[in-house]
Design an enzyme around this catalytic site. Structure first.
Site, PDB file in Angstrom:
ATOM      1  N   ASP A 204      -6.566  -5.469   2.829  1.00  0.00           N
ATOM      2  CA  ASP A 204      -6.403  -4.360   1.803  1.00  0.00           C
ATOM      3  C   ASP A 204      -5.926  -4.734   0.643  1.00  0.00           C
ATOM      4  O   ASP A 204      -5.141  -5.886   0.593  1.00  0.00           O
ATOM      5  CB  ASP A 204      -5.264  -3.328   2.521  1.00  0.00           C
ATOM      6  CG  ASP A 204      -5.303  -1.976   1.867  1.00  0.00           C
ATOM      7  OD1 ASP A 204      -5.547  -2.050   0.810  1.00  0.00           O
ATOM      8  OD2 ASP A 204      -4.940  -0.901   2.701  1.00  0.00           O
ATOM      9  N   HIS A 206      -4.578  -2.832  -1.980  1.00  0.00           N
ATOM     10  CA  HIS A 206      -3.961  -1.929  -2.922  1.00  0.00           C
ATOM     11  C   HIS A 206      -2.501  -2.039  -2.937  1.00  0.00           C
ATOM     12  O   HIS A 206      -1.929  -2.265  -1.795  1.00  0.00           O
ATOM     13  CB  HIS A 206      -4.152  -0.429  -2.424  1.00  0.00           C
ATOM     14  CG  HIS A 206      -5.689  -0.068  -2.445  1.00  0.00           C
ATOM     15  ND1 HIS A 206      -6.805  -0.291  -1.506  1.00  0.00           N
ATOM     16  CD2 HIS A 206      -6.554   0.240  -3.223  1.00  0.00           C
ATOM     17  CE1 HIS A 206      -7.605   0.180  -1.768  1.00  0.00           C
ATOM     18  NE2 HIS A 206      -7.650   0.715  -3.016  1.00  0.00           N
ATOM     19  N   SER A 257      -6.331  -0.634   7.740  1.00  0.00           N
ATOM     20  CA  SER A 257      -4.817  -1.080   7.649  1.00  0.00           C
ATOM     21  C   SER A 257      -3.891  -0.680   8.587  1.00  0.00           C
ATOM     22  O   SER A 257      -2.868  -1.104   8.840  1.00  0.00           O
ATOM     23  CB  SER A 257      -4.227  -0.944   6.307  1.00  0.00           C
ATOM     24  OG  SER A 257      -5.188  -1.375   5.257  1.00  0.00           O
TER      25      SER A 257
END
Length: 686
Positions: A204, A206, A257
């Site tokens: 991930d 972000h 996630s």
């Protein structure tokens, strides 16, 4: 006094239900008659919003007195405006920090350094005093996230200025004691309230939310070790031991996630870790934390906690590290137990059709009556690299921007631009918006960010069983039944109380015998990472997070712009469309653009088929991580359906019979497929 009365009565009567008051009606002022600077000072005084509220009022009183005396004499007087720059240095530093003013940081800190015996005293004194006020006000709702980030910027710049002096002092003290200066412990963190490790989990990319939480915790004297994005479980546990942290925080945006967080929790349990585990990010929830993550690690010694947003992080961490930890954890434990009971009771109460039954009740389109859209004007793959940031500005949706900064107006002032009228957050929302406009102008002028993407428009038909969609390079390939790729779809199975169909995206594509098409695109905003590094080097968290927020807005606007271009021009099935930008954001056009990993097709692995088909990495430089998160982080991808009966829906939970079929159609092992679909399974996987 009249101004204070006006402010007090306005709030007391209109907002807090005051019924009766005795006033001098002759000297009453309307709130609109109060000068803006006096009004602000009065509100700060009435609501006890500022430490210097009384001093400011007294200065304004002196000014008004001079003006009134001059008027009585019929003369003219020049009144010197009171300024916080006239405060003595300690108050000046506190004021700058509380109000997020970074313009004078270095000269003021230098003056303050000479005022105190040691540079450390500047940090422990006015800087920490100011940050304590910021933390208290944020916790009580008197300050908002953008203000806190600005205050953190002042703090970071001040500490960075003082560090060389502190290092010099430390070396001189060691020499005086006959010690070796090379033995200085660079990682001494004994002066912090606690140590927190933060990481975005493997796959991930972000990190806006994580960055915000790190800043807020730092403002409250917690040492935050932010070890970045796409961090493996092994590295998270390794760094937690290395830094000897008190709390571990995991962040993630995409649904894979969630499963990675479960893995980390299990490994923490196996490794005998004792730190509380915090869970956060857009795709996380209290329910998922309670049901899927908590059972793998939660004890009264080391709980698992879902943190909704940055404003809750300080309360949670301080409670976990404070004297009342036991009581706090017990309350959460009981709440999570109840959530789990509710979740499993809900599963027992909910009924699911078998996959075969759901297929029998699929959405049926009569493609003879409402035929597929005409063939695209620009078939095949097209690189889009000629769209400027200015071109997409009319398509910007600012609502998620304010959500990122945790500014939420109350009804009827929810959403942009009504949020500017909100009494609580309106002023700060407007300041934030103006700051965004300033940085946006700089980014557009210096071209530090740019847009690029790729579009594919292909002949397509659904499979014979109606569950998947085949795309073809051209009509000749369709005629010879030589697919370029296959897109597998998921179908709703949860029983409905109405006669509504059980949708799959495959329902919106016509079977063989009809000349239908399927579109797709992937777009990104490039350049943000370099800008983030620049602001990090300048200790400017505010503009760092602002840049990330704007990159997200740019790429979402690009996606909206491009979808319109596809409808009107490249595909051309809606060439007469003349919707306003606001109507576009309300999805008033024909067709849909659902993204893999989202409710209508909650399987991220379908991105691999899209990337193969349009060569998104080769042609546009947009990569996929191991967990199929798009890189750069500010990226959007979607399938494009043109039929007017196509619609957005949520697949919801699905049964093992459909998962088994889906895995077979995709040629995946069942266990691997179950892991990717873990958040939507209506059963516990082995």
């Amino acid at each position: 006094r009249e101004s204070i009365h006006s402010v007090f009565l306005n709030h007391a009567i209109l907002e807090h239900g005051m019924d009766v008051g005795i006033v001098n009606a002759h000297e009453m002022m309307l709130l609109t008659e109060v000068e803006p600077d006096i009004k602000l000072a009065c509100e700060n005084l009435v609501f006890n919003r500022a430490e210097d509220a009384t001093d400011v009022i007294l200065e304004l009183t002196k000014r008004e007195k001079l003006i009134n005396e001059a008027r009585k004499k019929g003369g003219h007087v020049v009144v010197k405006e009171a300024s916080w720059r006239d405060f003595e240095i300690v108050k000046r530093i506190e004021h700058a920090l509380i109000n997020g003013i970074s313009e004078f940081v270095h000269p003021d800190v230098e003056e303050c350094r000479n005022f105190f015996d040691r540079p450390l005293h500047v940090i422990e004194g006015p800087l920490m005093d100011g940050m304590n006020i910021v933390g208290d006000r944020f916790g009580s709702g008197q300050m908002f996230l953008p203000q806190v980030i600005k205050s953190a910027r002042v703090m970071k710049k001040a500490v960075a200025y003082l560090l060389p002096f502190m290092e010099k002092e430390k070396i001189e003290a060691m020499i005086a004691r006959g010690e070796n200066p090379d033995d200085i412990d660079e990682d001494d963190d004994s002066n912090f309230a606690g140590k927190v490790l933060m990481a975005t989990v493997k796959g991930d990319v972000h990190d806006i939310g994580k960055n915000i939480v790190a800043v807020v915790l730092g403002c409250n004297n917690y040492k935050v070790y932010d070890i970045g994005v796409m961090v493996s479980c092994e590295n998270i546990l390794k760094k937690a031991k290395e830094y000897n942290v008190d709390v571990i925080g995991l962040s993630g945006l995409i649904t894979p996630s969630l499963d990675e967080m479960v893995v980390v929790a299990k490994e923490m349990s196996k490794g005998g870790f004792k730190q509380p585990l915090l869970i956060g990010g857009a795709t996380t929830s209290k329910m998922h934390t309670a049901v899927k993550i908590s059972p793998n690690y939660f004890t009264t010694d080391h709980p698992v906690m879902h943190v909704l947003d940055a404003s809750r992080s300080v309360t949670v961490v301080s409670s976990l590290l404070g004297a009342n930890k036991g009581e706090f954890v017990q309350d959460v434990l009981e709440e999570y137990d109840e959530l789990r009971e509710d979740y499993y009771a809900g599963l027992d109460d909910r009924y699911f059709l078998t996959f075969d039954e759901a297929k029998e009740k699929k959405h049926v389109i009569d493609f003879g009556v409402t035929p597929p859209a005409p063939a695209p004007n620009t078939p095949g793959v097209t690189v889009i690299d000629n769209v400027s940031l200015k071109d997409v500005l009319p398509y910007m949706d600012w609502n998620p921007f304010f959500q990122t900064w945790e500014l939420r107006g109350r009804y009827p002032n929810r959403g942009y631009p009504k949020i500017f009228k909100d009494k609580a957050v309106g002023n700060e929302a407007k300041k934030l918006f103006n700051d965004a406009q300033e940085l946006m102008k700089i980014i557009i002028d210096d071209k530090s960010m740019y847009l690029k993407g790729v579009v594919g428009l292909f002949p397509a038909n659904c499979s014979n069983d109606g569950e998947d969609v085949y795309i073809y390079e051209d009509d000749a390939a369709r005629e010879s039944d030589t697919p370029l790729n296959k897109f597998c779809m998921l179908r709703q199975q949860a029983e409905k109380e109405s006669e509504e169909a059980y949708f799959s995206q495959a329902d919106f594509i016509a079977p063989r015998g009809h000349k239908d098409h399927l579109g797709m695109f992937a777009v990104s905003c490039f350049g943000c990472d370099a800008l983030v590094k620049k602001y990090e080097a300048e200790n400017d968290d505010y503009n760092k997070i602002m840049a990330q927020s704007l990159a997200d807005r740019f790429v979402e606007a690009f996606a909206e712009y491009l979808h319109r271009k596809i409808r009107v021009d490249m595909w051309g099935y809606a060439k007469e469309e003349s919707l306003s930008e606001s109507d576009l954001l309300k999805i008033k056009y024909d067709g849909i653009r659902p993204a893999p990993g989202y409710p209508s097709q909650p399987d991220h692995t379908e991105k691999t088929s899209m990337w193969e088909s349009i060569k998104a990495q080769e042609l546009a430089g947009i990569e996929l991580s191991d967990s199929l998160s798009m890189m750069p982080a500010s990226s959007v991808s979607a399938l494009v359906f043109a039929h007017p009966e196509s619609q957005y829906f949520a697949v919801g939970q699905i049964g093992k019979d459909q998962v088994t079929s889906y895995a077979e159609r995709k040629k995946y092992e069942l266990s691997k497929m179950e892991r990717w679909l873990s958040p939507i399974l209506n059963y516990e996987r082995d």
